[in-house]
Design a protein around this motif. Structure first.
Motif, PDB file in Angstrom:
ATOM      1  N   ILE A  89       1.337   0.881  -9.950  1.00 61.28           N
ATOM      2  CA  ILE A  89       0.914   1.788  -9.115  1.00 61.28           C
ATOM      3  C   ILE A  89      -0.481   1.533  -8.692  1.00 61.28           C
ATOM      4  O   ILE A  89      -1.454   1.419  -9.616  1.00 61.28           O
ATOM      5  CB  ILE A  89       0.866   3.033  -9.715  1.00 61.28           C
ATOM      6  N   TRP A 121      -3.847   5.783 -10.812  1.00 57.75           N
ATOM      7  CA  TRP A 121      -3.036   7.191 -10.837  1.00 57.75           C
ATOM      8  C   TRP A 121      -3.764   8.090 -10.153  1.00 57.75           C
ATOM      9  O   TRP A 121      -4.906   7.883  -9.390  1.00 57.75           O
ATOM     10  CB  TRP A 121      -2.820   7.543 -12.265  1.00 57.75           C
ATOM     11  N   ARG A 276       8.957  19.307 -14.218  1.00 57.92           N
ATOM     12  CA  ARG A 276       8.872  18.810 -12.913  1.00 57.92           C
ATOM     13  C   ARG A 276       8.895  19.874 -11.891  1.00 57.92           C
ATOM     14  O   ARG A 276       9.425  19.531 -10.831  1.00 57.92           O
ATOM     15  CB  ARG A 276       9.982  17.710 -12.898  1.00 57.92           C
TER      16      ARG A 276
END
Ligand code: DQQ
Length: 575
Positions: A89, A121, A276
């Motif tokens: 990432i 991140w 989520r």
């Protein structure tokens, strides 16, 4: 991409423990080690969105550090330069003058230094005094600890702020004194208090208690942890991507994150790694003790208000000083399989940026697509004053229905036939599952069938249903994609949210749906309830997609007005 040569693969596992002084990274995303560096050979266009934000290929997730700086909007986002699943990432970077047409630049932040060697991140941007932007982000260090780093633009006279410098004094905040090093991430935009101190919060948890740990600083470089978190809630688990900002109780303007004084309420949002889904509360910010207190109008346990009741996560707002508005961005993930993503060569989109305001009843937020989206509206078809009888439907033809912006206003002449509301129905999503689009009702289900095949074997239903409660009527909004595709193996979750309107008083309900090949993004009652779904029709593709208004309720409903525009494609990162 030479600058990315030092990116190391992140073999993250979902356990958190210490092995030889190295913290195993707690999984915030599914890790497919064998797929994360498989280059996209073919980039499928069938399901690619045309006016939603996407890079030319590969995986994307959270929006990062959105900001408006010297006339340019910057959007950074979590990106895998090497494959279509999460991993490797970096912060990819795009710029725009309207948040609709985007130009892709080289990644801005990538693992070139030890304090982010295992990944860069999520994080946020803050414009410091002297008009100097700074980015704070979470780096994954050599021990796999989550640490907070700062970065500054290399050259402030570059209008695109292409290059970012990560000073060697990073990390500026480390997980010490009992902080869980694998649950410590996603710093917010900082705000400046009247006492001259900057403040920010970082998402974390202690056991099952999710929390926003607060830090203070005078110089933006040296940060000291506050005694108490800004806020926490038991049972919510890890808080990812927290967001904290003021909203005005009067008028339609956004408020800068550092503003204070009368006439403001506050929003605290957390993205819950457990479910989520995200939730937010409205409340008060007690500056003397640096605490946020929810006002109690909605649940503070993950079951309360959401920006979006559908496929939407890791959102972030920013104050757009150019247009004096607060703008929300968020990630909508794919709902096909990882193998499908690899075959498509891409995964993930950003929703259309939304303006966020406090509803006049001060019980919730209202969201609406930024006005600039309307520049893409092309051919228009419209309908006025048309009754849709019980069990009836109306096809809206004449535009490409797979790429459209549809606004419809419904009029309800009577609520007499509304089904009784059962007090045990506390979860709107479950109620939508129980009463999908094909389950006949009294008043409703009525709404739109998007991305439908000609014979409606495939359809994504967006609809309302009205119930009669003890003292008032209850309005429910649902997305039912259970028939969205004949393809096997797709996840097709039904979503739902309550709609906070006095339906008896005004007898009207409006709906807007942005339909873009594999996404349907809907706004009920002028943006009081929003739902996004990702769908992958097999028949209702491109020019073969149809659009209908339907009514499966006993009571007739009237379309007082419907407008549907075919949408043009903006400049989208060079695609
Ligand atoms: N995604 C990032 C994390 C964040 C999560 C990693 C939320 O910083 O917590 O890609 O989707």
């Amino acid at each position: 991409m030479a600058i990315l040569s030092r990116i190391s693969l992140l073999a993250a596992v979902a356990l958190c423990c210490l092995r030889n002084g190295v913290v195993d990274v707690e999984g915030s995303h599914d890790v497919y080690q064998e797929l994360m560096s498989v280059p996209a050979e073919v980039v499928d266009s069938k399901y690619r969105t045309q006016f939603h934000f996407q890079p030319p290929r590969n995986w994307i997730n959270d929006p990062n550090g959105p900001m408006y700086y010297n006339g340019i909007y910057h959007l950074f986002y979590q990106y895998n330069p090497y494959g279509a699943v999460w991993g490797n990432i970096v912060w990819a970077h795009s710029v725009s003058t309207d948040m609709i047409n985007w130009k892709a630049l080289e990644p801005a932040i990538y693992p070139s230094k030890p304090f982010g060697v295992n990944g860069c991140w999520s994080g946020s941007a803050t414009i410091l005094p002297g008009n100097k932007p700074a980015i704070l982000y979470t780096g994954i260090d050599p021990q796999n600890r989550q640490v907070q780093n700062i970065a500054f633009p290399k050259n402030l006279s570059d209008p695109y702020l292409r290059e970012w410098v990560k000073p060697d004094y990073n990390p500026i905040i480390a997980p010490v004194n009992g902080i869980n090093a694998s649950a410590f991430r996603d710093p917010t935009t900082a705000w400046h208090g009247p006492d001259g101190h900057w403040r920010l919060v970082i998402g974390s948890k202690r056991k099952h208690r999710g929390m926003a740990i607060m830090y203070r600083s005078r110089d933006f470089i040296h940060w000291i942890r506050a005694k108490h978190p800004l806020h926490s809630a038991n049972g919510t688990g890890m808080w990812e991507c927290p967001d904290f900002y003021p909203v005005a109780t009067q008028g339609k303007l956004g408020v800068d994150t550092s503003e204070y004084g009368a006439g403001l309420k506050y929003v605290l949002k957390a993205s819950l790694d457990l479910t989520r889904y995200e939730y937010y509360t409205l409340g008060y910010y007690l500056r003397d003790v640096d605490k946020y207190v929810p006002d109690g109008t909605s649940a503070d346990d993950g079951s309360g208000l959401r920006y979006d009741y559908g496929n939407f996560y890791a959102s972030k707002t920013f104050y757009d000083a150019g247009k004096k508005r607060r703008v929300l961005l968020g990630w909508s993930n794919e709902s096909d399989s990882r193998q499908d993503d690899v075959s498509k060569g891409w995964a993930g989109i950003q929703i259309i940026p939304r303006v966020v305001l406090l509803d006049s009843n001060e019980r919730q937020l209202i969201q609406w697509p930024i006005k600039e989206l309307e520049t893409l509206r092309g051919k228009l078809v419209s309908v006025q004053k048309k009754k849709i009888k019980s069990g009836g439907s109306l096809e809206i033809s004449g535009i490409m229905a797979s790429q459209a912006d549809v606004e419809v206003a419904f009029e309800l002449s009577s609520l007499e036939k509304a089904e009784p509301f059962d007090a045990s129905w506390t979860d709107p999503q479950k109620l939508c599952e129980l009463k999908g689009a094909d389950v006949k009702g009294g008043v409703g289900p009525f709404g739109l069938l998007a991305l439908a095949s000609a014979n409606r074997q495939e359809q994504t239903a967006v609809f309302f249903r009205i119930f009669k409660g003890l003292n008032s009527f209850v309005a429910l909004m649902c997305h039912d994609p259970s028939k969205s595709s004949l393809r096997p193996g797709l996840s097709k979750p039904i979503y739902g949210g309550w709609v906070d309107v006095d339906i008896q008083k005004n007898g009207k309900l409006s709906l807007r749906s942005l339909i873009d090949h594999s996404v349907v993004e809907s706004f009920g009652a002028e943006g009081r309830t929003c739902i996004t779904s990702r769908v992958y029709p097999s028949l209702a593709v491109g020019n073969a997609a149809h659009l209908f208004v339907f009514n499966n309720g006993e009571e007739d409903v009237k379309v007082s007005e419907l407008k549907a525009w075919e949408m043009r494609k903006p400049l989208m990162n060079g695609i």
